[in-house]
Design an enzyme around this catalytic site. Structure first.
Site, short mmCIF file in Angstrom:
data_model
loop_
_atom_site.label_atom_id
_atom_site.label_comp_id
_atom_site.label_asym_id
_atom_site.label_seq_id
_atom_site.Cartn_x
_atom_site.Cartn_y
_atom_site.Cartn_z
N GLY A 203 2.80 -0.88 4.34
CA GLY A 203 2.88 0.52 3.94
C GLY A 203 4.34 0.92 3.74
N GLY A 204 4.90 1.57 4.74
CA GLY A 204 6.24 2.14 4.65
C GLY A 204 7.30 1.21 4.07
N SER B 296 3.27 -1.78 10.50
CA SER B 296 4.72 -1.79 10.75
C SER B 296 5.38 -3.14 10.46
CB SER B 296 5.00 -1.33 12.19
OG SER B 296 4.57 0.01 12.38
N GLU C 114 -7.11 4.84 7.39
CA GLU C 114 -6.92 6.24 6.99
C GLU C 114 -8.12 6.75 6.21
OE1 GLU C 114 -3.07 5.72 5.18
OE2 GLU C 114 -2.24 5.25 7.15
N LYS D 285 0.10 4.27 -0.44
CA LYS D 285 -0.56 5.49 0.04
C LYS D 285 -0.30 6.64 -0.94
CE LYS D 285 -0.27 3.49 4.56
NZ LYS D 285 -0.23 3.62 6.00
N GLU E 131 -5.51 -4.75 10.68
CA GLU E 131 -4.52 -3.70 10.88
C GLU E 131 -4.86 -2.88 12.12
OE1 GLU E 131 -2.36 -2.67 6.97
OE2 GLU E 131 -4.10 -1.39 7.15
N GLY F 53 2.18 2.64 10.63
CA GLY F 53 3.11 3.75 10.41
C GLY F 53 3.80 4.24 11.68
N HIS G 21 -9.58 1.01 4.58
CA HIS G 21 -8.34 1.28 5.31
C HIS G 21 -8.62 2.31 6.41
CE1 HIS G 21 -4.33 2.72 6.25
NE2 HIS G 21 -3.88 1.59 5.74
N ASN H 91 0.87 -1.18 0.00
CA ASN H 91 0.00 0.00 0.00
C ASN H 91 0.91 1.23 0.00
OD1 ASN H 91 -1.80 2.04 0.47
ND2 ASN H 91 -2.34 1.40 2.55
P1 PGA Z 1 2.72 0.53 7.66
O1 PGA Z 1 1.27 0.72 6.99
O2 PGA Z 1 3.28 -0.76 7.13
O3 PGA Z 1 3.50 1.72 7.22
O4 PGA Z 1 2.52 0.47 9.14
C1 PGA Z 1 0.39 -0.38 6.84
C2 PGA Z 1 -0.88 0.06 6.18
O5 PGA Z 1 -1.32 1.19 6.39
O6 PGA Z 1 -1.49 -0.69 5.40
#
Ligand code: PGA
Length: 255
Positions: free
Chosen positions: A233-234, A212, A96, A11, A166, A172, A94, A9
């Site tokens: 994500g990251g 994470s 967010e 983002k 999640e 994040g 998600h 992802n």
């Molecule tokens: P992250 O994000 O791996 O940066 O924690 C996960 C996500 O939002 O799907």
């Protein structure tokens, strides 16, 4: 055994040029034998669409879709527009999107239905916030999100979904959930899937952990049979790190 699944992802990161550079680097080396999915921002989807049309190892996903077929919805994207570019997966619900863009459980349900109608695989996200974890209502929160998100779907439709657990406090933040906590919630998710499907969807649907995930902790999760992969994500922004998560995770799953 359910096939392992790792989705990136991105983002609001990566222009189309940056997305192409990533994809070329990812495809330059052999890839682990599992489902790998890239979910770039909307405007970078066309750049990956051509190369991924010929590619069986990596699938193309979107981070959102609108539930309507088309209409007066300024700034939104219709399912047909994603389909035009070969999108096969859509992240829905998600945290967010739930927090900043009014994706309520009801809208999430409509989006899941639209996605299925168009033949996309929804990656349905759920998870508790820190307060909910601390007061001990994690399983209730996740069950509620799933029951509402999957309302009105047939067992056959539920079978086509991927679920991502999640925890919001882990996204994040660098503070990942322990494998034991993830296992407990994911086992709970499987029970809910059995109930809402009326069949054993809890055994067939793939359930991912997200929050994470990094190359260093992927194996901890994937050593548990109930966890089928990760939404990342990251750590998915670099091809070598995304690939290492899949490789380390798969090794732990098979070993
Ligand atoms: P992250 O994000 O791996 O940066 O924690 C996960 C996500 O939002 O799907």
């Amino acid at each position: 055994m359910r096939r392992a699944f790792f989705a990136a992802n991105w983002k609001m990161f990566k222009t189309s040029q940056e997305a192409e550079v990533f994809l070329n680097a990812l495809l330059a080396n052999p890839l682990p034998d599992c489902d790998l999915v890239l979910c770039p921002p909307l405007l970078s989807i066309p750049a990956l669409s051509g190369p991924l049309a010929q590619e069986t190892r990596v699938g193309l996903g979107a981070q959102n879709l609108h539930e309507a077929e088309e209409g007066a919805y300024t700034g939104e994207v219709a399912p047909r527009m994603l389909d035009e570019f070969g999108v096969k997966y859509v992240i829905i619900g998600h945290s967010e999107r739930r927090a900043y863009f009014n994706d309520t459980d009801d809208r999430v349900n409509l989006k899941v239905k639209t996605a299925l109608k168009w033949g996309f695989t929804p990656i349905l996200c759920c998870g508790e916030n820190l307060e909910e974890r601390e007061i001990g209502v994690t399983l209730e929160k996740v069950a509620m999100q799933l029951k509402k998100g999957l309302e009105g779907l047939s067992a056959e439709e539920i079978d086509r979904i991927v679920v991502a657990y999640e925890p919001i406090w882990a996204i994040g933040t660098g503070r990942n959930a322990s494998a034991a906590d993830a296992v407990e919630v994911i086992d709970g998710i499987r029970k809910v899937l059995n109930v809402v499907s009326g069949v054993n969807a809890g055994e067939t649907v793939r359930v991912l952990y997200g929050g994470s995930v990094k190359p260093e902790n992927a194996a901890e999760y994937m050593a548990h049979r109930t966890i089928d992969g990760a939404l990342i994500g990251g750590a998915s922004l670099k091809p070598e790190s995304f690939k290492a998560i899949a490789e380390n995770g798969l090794k732990a799953r098979l070993g």
